[in-house]
Structure formats: structure tokens, C-alpha cells
Design a protein around this motif. Structure first.
Motif, PDB file in Angstrom:
ATOM      1  N   SER A 115       0.825  -1.201   0.000  1.00 16.10           N
ATOM      2  CA  SER A 115       0.000   0.000   0.000  1.00 16.10           C
ATOM      3  C   SER A 115       0.870   1.266   0.000  1.00 16.10           C
ATOM      4  O   SER A 115       0.443   2.290  -0.489  1.00 16.10           O
ATOM      5  CB  SER A 115      -0.960  -0.008   1.174  1.00 16.10           C
ATOM      6  N   GLY A 116       2.058   1.170   0.544  1.00 12.04           N
ATOM      7  CA  GLY A 116       2.957   2.324   0.531  1.00 12.04           C
ATOM      8  C   GLY A 116       3.378   2.699  -0.880  1.00 12.04           C
ATOM      9  O   GLY A 116       3.472   3.886  -1.218  1.00 12.04           O
ATOM     10  N   LEU A 117       3.617   1.706  -1.711  1.00 13.75           N
ATOM     11  CA  LEU A 117       3.992   1.971  -3.099  1.00 13.75           C
ATOM     12  C   LEU A 117       2.836   2.576  -3.886  1.00 13.75           C
ATOM     13  O   LEU A 117       3.050   3.417  -4.762  1.00 13.75           O
ATOM     14  CB  LEU A 117       4.488   0.690  -3.771  1.00 13.75           C
ATOM     15  N   VAL A 118       1.623   2.174  -3.565  1.00 15.15           N
ATOM     16  CA  VAL A 118       0.444   2.731  -4.229  1.00 15.15           C
ATOM     17  C   VAL A 118       0.302   4.209  -3.877  1.00 15.15           C
ATOM     18  O   VAL A 118       0.048   5.050  -4.747  1.00 15.15           O
ATOM     19  CB  VAL A 118      -0.833   1.944  -3.849  1.00 15.15           C
TER      20      VAL A 118
END
Length: 86
Positions: free
Chosen positions: A1-4
């Protein structure tokens, strides 16, 4: 989710820079949110964008400054501004 979240942030910045590149005469106001080592961090509410500008004198926090767009570098996700009036 951090990359999103990072991808979404980068995409938003990309489109803001495209807007600025299409409007090279852009001027607006910014708010000084931090001062550090001869640089001011300025929030540009109209664009939801933060920039750092080298300055010659200290500015008061929360003061408003007028900015003018100087340069847009889309591949580097970078926009440069200068203070035109304090």
C-alpha cells in the motif's frame, strides 16, 4: 500500500507540473511554513504544492509571499519558483 500511495503522489505531481508547463506565466501566493539555512519552505495552497526557495533574508513563518513560476522539469518532477513580492 505504501507503493500505491507513492505512485498516486507522483502522478498528482506530474499533472500539476503539466498544468504549470502549459501556464508558464503562472503567478500566485504561497505561505512560508519553514525556514532553514537560508531556504524557505513555501506551501502553495492553490496547487497543493510545496517548494523550497533560497532567500537572502529570513521570512516570518505563516507570512504570505507572491510567487512566479521560473522553470518546470517534468521528468525530474520539479518546479522552480521565485518570490516576486513579500
Amino acid at each position: 500500500s505504501g507503493l500505491v500511495r507513492k505512485a498516486a503522489r507522483m502522478s498528482n505531481n506530474h499533472w500539476k507540473l503539466i498544468y504549470l508547463r502549459q501556464n508558464p506565466e503562472w503567478r500566485g501566493s504561497g505561505i512560508v511554513v519553514a525556514m532553514q539555512g537560508g531556504r524557505a519552505t513555501i506551501l502553495i495552497p492553490e496547487l497543493a504544492l510545496e517548494t523550497r526557495i533560497r532567500i537572502g533574508k529570513e521570512l516570518e513563518l505563516d507570512s504570505s509571499v507572491q510567487l512566479q513560476l521560473q522553470e518546470v522539469d517534468v521528468p525530474e518532477l520539479l518546479a522552480r519558483f521565485r518570490i516576486v513580492k513579500q
